[in-house]
Design a protein around this motif. Structure first.
Motif, PDB file in Angstrom:
ATOM      1  N   ARG A  40      -2.257   4.191  -4.068  1.00 15.40           N
ATOM      2  CA  ARG A  40      -2.756   2.924  -4.602  1.00 15.40           C
ATOM      3  C   ARG A  40      -2.279   1.749  -3.757  1.00 15.40           C
ATOM      4  NH1 ARG A  40      -0.541   5.738  -8.850  1.00 15.40           N
ATOM      5  NH2 ARG A  40      -2.026   6.595 -10.353  1.00 15.40           N
ATOM      6  N   THR A  41      -3.002   0.631  -3.909  1.00 17.34           N
ATOM      7  CA  THR A  41      -2.588  -0.642  -3.325  1.00 17.34           C
ATOM      8  C   THR A  41      -2.378  -1.652  -4.448  1.00 17.34           C
ATOM      9  OG1 THR A  41      -3.705  -0.313  -1.210  1.00 17.34           O
ATOM     10  CG2 THR A  41      -3.286  -2.589  -1.856  1.00 17.34           C
ATOM     11  N   SER A  84      -9.956  -5.280 -10.001  1.00 11.48           N
ATOM     12  CA  SER A  84      -8.869  -4.398 -10.402  1.00 11.48           C
ATOM     13  C   SER A  84      -8.093  -4.980 -11.581  1.00 11.48           C
ATOM     14  CB  SER A  84      -7.927  -4.173  -9.212  1.00 11.48           C
ATOM     15  OG  SER A  84      -7.685  -5.381  -8.535  1.00 11.48           O
ATOM     16  N   ASP A  99      -5.945  -1.730  -6.053  1.00 15.82           N
ATOM     17  CA  ASP A  99      -6.283  -0.962  -7.257  1.00 15.82           C
ATOM     18  C   ASP A  99      -5.768  -1.678  -8.506  1.00 15.82           C
ATOM     19  OD1 ASP A  99      -7.283   1.760  -6.110  1.00 15.82           O
ATOM     20  OD2 ASP A  99      -5.468   1.297  -4.981  1.00 15.82           O
ATOM     21  N   ARG A 116      -6.678  -0.402   2.337  1.00 15.05           N
ATOM     22  CA  ARG A 116      -7.272  -0.106   1.042  1.00 15.05           C
ATOM     23  C   ARG A 116      -7.281  -1.373   0.181  1.00 15.05           C
ATOM     24  NH1 ARG A 116      -7.128   4.803  -2.325  1.00 15.05           N
ATOM     25  NH2 ARG A 116      -7.294   4.208  -4.518  1.00 15.05           N
ATOM     26  N   THR A 150       0.823  -1.216   0.000  1.00 17.61           N
ATOM     27  CA  THR A 150       0.000   0.000   0.000  1.00 17.61           C
ATOM     28  C   THR A 150       0.853   1.259   0.000  1.00 17.61           C
ATOM     29  OG1 THR A 150      -1.753  -1.151   1.193  1.00 17.61           O
ATOM     30  CG2 THR A 150      -1.817   1.248   1.221  1.00 17.61           C
TER      31      THR A 150
END
Length: 272
Positions: free
Chosen positions: A20-21, A69, A49, A46, A16
């Motif tokens: 974004r992750t 994703s 993404d 999170r 993370t």
């Protein structure tokens, strides 16, 4: 998330950054992926993404259909996954895949255990394909993905998280498991070790093991490195290889895992 050996679930990891992750590997099934999503939610992390696949093998990719994703993979990974889309994963289909060497009987059994009798398997192709290497900036955290190949799978990639000094090795250091007996190329294994040691990593993570510090990793791999170097010199002379390794380790008998390793390297040496 640590591996589970009963159904061959590998490590899953979320990296993370500020924006974004990134998820490393998709899991071996939608059920495996769901467990990881639940764990991320429980920890207040999170959700991914994007995700990256370390190689095509089923235990790392068959959970892909349950992630929304975009998925990133090496071009060779993408080719194999495309060839697996739409196949029958029932008993007849599994038997054909084992006979063709696409998967092993061990993998087929793990698939049976993971998916049950209904066995609804959906293989999905990645969205983004790369060659060589790729750098992903998550916001204050930079990940480098590098194609390294190897015996286990020619498309194998490693993932290095610069800021955390963590190297995810996938299964790159594993033996070949499909298309014949398990085997190692001594020269190939040493090449991969050299690549791994070049990274300024504090932690090393193999997909079916527990994270290790740099020192733990070197100590764990030292007998295997010596074994590979001995095989490089003496080839498939098993008796000499075993004798040299016993002498180096100052042991009367080799432990079971190294004896198994000798057989893997012998199988690889015979193919030279």
């Amino acid at each position: 998330m640590h591996p589970e050996h009963d159904t061959d679930r590998p490590v899953l990891a979320a990296i993370t950054g500020e924006r974004r992750t990134l998820l490393m590997d998709a899991g071996n099934s939608p059920a495996h992926a769901a467990l990881f999503r639940e764990e991320l939610a429980r920890r207040g992390c999170r959700q991914p993404d994007m995700l990256i696949l370390t190689h095509w093998h089923w235990d790392h990719t068959f959970g892909l259909s349950s992630w929304k994703s975009p998925a990133i993979a090496h071009e060779e990974t993408a080719k194999v996954l495309e060839s697996l889309t739409g196949l029958n994963w029932g008993e007849e289909g599994l038997e054909k895949l084992v006979k063709s060497g696409t998967i092993s009987e061990e993998s087929a059994e793990h698939i049976r255990l993971e998916y049950g009798e209904a066995r609804e398997v959906t293989v999905v192709k990645p969205d983004i394909v790369f060659t060589g290497s790729l750098t992903v900036d998550l916001g204050g955290v930079v990940c480098e993905v590098v194609h390294v190949g190897g015996d286990h799978s020619p498309d194998s990639c490693v993932l290095y998280v610069k800021e955390d000094k963590v190297l995810f090795l996938g299964d790159a250091l594993g033996p070949a498991v499909y298309g014949g007996p398990r085997q190692y190329s001594s020269t190939g294994f040493l090449r991969l070790l050299d690549i791994a040691y070049r990274y300024d990593a504090d932690w090393y993570v193999e997909s079916h093991g527990l994270p290790m510090t740099r020192q733990e990793f070197r100590e764990d791999l030292a007998p295997w490195e010596r074994l590979a170097r001995i095989v490089d010199v003496f080839g498939h002379n098993r008796e000499r290889v075993v004798l040299e390794l016993k002498t180096y380790l100052q042991l009367e008998e080799l432990p079971g895992d190294l004896l198994q390793g000798v057989e893997y390297f012998m199988a690889g040496a015979k193919r030279r």
